[in-house]
Design an enzyme around this catalytic site. Sequence first.
Site, PDB file in Angstrom:
ATOM      1  N   ASN A  12       0.938  -1.132  -0.042  1.00 52.55           N
ATOM      2  CA  ASN A  12       0.137  -0.059  -0.055  1.00 52.55           C
ATOM      3  C   ASN A  12       0.910   1.372  -0.018  1.00 52.55           C
ATOM      4  O   ASN A  12       2.077   1.127   0.446  1.00 52.55           O
ATOM      5  CB  ASN A  12      -0.920   0.073   1.271  1.00 52.55           C
ATOM      6  CG  ASN A  12      -1.918  -1.140   1.324  1.00 52.55           C
ATOM      7  OD1 ASN A  12      -2.397  -1.438   0.128  1.00 52.55           O
ATOM      8  ND2 ASN A  12      -2.081  -1.706   2.190  1.00 52.55           N
ATOM      9  N   CYS A  13       0.181   2.394  -0.379  1.00 55.14           N
ATOM     10  CA  CYS A  13       0.976   3.683  -0.402  1.00 55.14           C
ATOM     11  C   CYS A  13       1.642   3.975   1.045  1.00 55.14           C
ATOM     12  O   CYS A  13       1.040   3.483   2.043  1.00 55.14           O
ATOM     13  CB  CYS A  13      -0.326   4.751  -0.561  1.00 55.14           C
ATOM     14  SG  CYS A  13       0.296   6.499  -0.836  1.00 55.14           S
ATOM     15  N   PRO A  14       2.576   4.327   0.864  1.00 56.00           N
ATOM     16  CA  PRO A  14       3.635   4.869  -0.359  1.00 56.00           C
ATOM     17  C   PRO A  14       4.486   3.775  -0.770  1.00 56.00           C
ATOM     18  O   PRO A  14       5.414   4.295  -1.634  1.00 56.00           O
ATOM     19  CB  PRO A  14       4.483   5.900   0.467  1.00 56.00           C
ATOM     20  CG  PRO A  14       4.643   5.556   1.568  1.00 56.00           C
ATOM     21  CD  PRO A  14       3.615   4.795   2.165  1.00 56.00           C
ATOM     22  N   ASP A  39      -2.749  -1.602  -5.274  1.00 55.23           N
ATOM     23  CA  ASP A  39      -3.248  -0.525  -4.292  1.00 55.23           C
ATOM     24  C   ASP A  39      -3.818   0.458  -5.385  1.00 55.23           C
ATOM     25  O   ASP A  39      -3.344   1.093  -6.441  1.00 55.23           O
ATOM     26  CB  ASP A  39      -2.138   0.276  -3.754  1.00 55.23           C
ATOM     27  CG  ASP A  39      -2.536   1.457  -2.829  1.00 55.23           C
ATOM     28  OD1 ASP A  39      -3.818   1.462  -2.718  1.00 55.23           O
ATOM     29  OD2 ASP A  39      -1.749   2.261  -2.285  1.00 55.23           O
ATOM     30  N   ASP A  45      -1.006   8.294  -7.619  1.00 52.25           N
ATOM     31  CA  ASP A  45       0.544   8.408  -6.747  1.00 52.25           C
ATOM     32  C   ASP A  45       1.508   8.506  -7.899  1.00 52.25           C
ATOM     33  O   ASP A  45       2.419   9.278  -7.864  1.00 52.25           O
ATOM     34  CB  ASP A  45       1.024   7.076  -5.930  1.00 52.25           C
ATOM     35  CG  ASP A  45      -0.029   7.426  -4.627  1.00 52.25           C
ATOM     36  OD1 ASP A  45      -0.334   8.380  -4.309  1.00 52.25           O
ATOM     37  OD2 ASP A  45      -0.099   6.295  -3.968  1.00 52.25           O
TER      38      ASP A  45
END
Length: 88
Positions: A12-14, A39, A45
């Site tokens: 998941n982010c980041p 994600d 992103d």
Amino acid sequence: MSETLLDVKGMNCPLPVLRANRALRTMIPGARLRVLATDRAAVGDFQAFCQETGHALLAWSEEAGIFHFVIRRRPDDMGQAVCPRKDG
């Protein structure tokens, strides 16, 4: 030119962008990186990451919940800050 594959599915982010950035730093200018991610936030992103860093987001797609991003590494001379000299 061949592509390097980076599989960041399940992250998941980041983390997807951070891992891609790390991989791109080791590649020659103009080389391509294909990123596989799950994600949903990775779409925005990677768009923002490429806009900020000068790398080119050549394509992205989604199939069965897996996002595919193709990024071309920027030339070495882009993204370098140049400070003008102040004489006297």
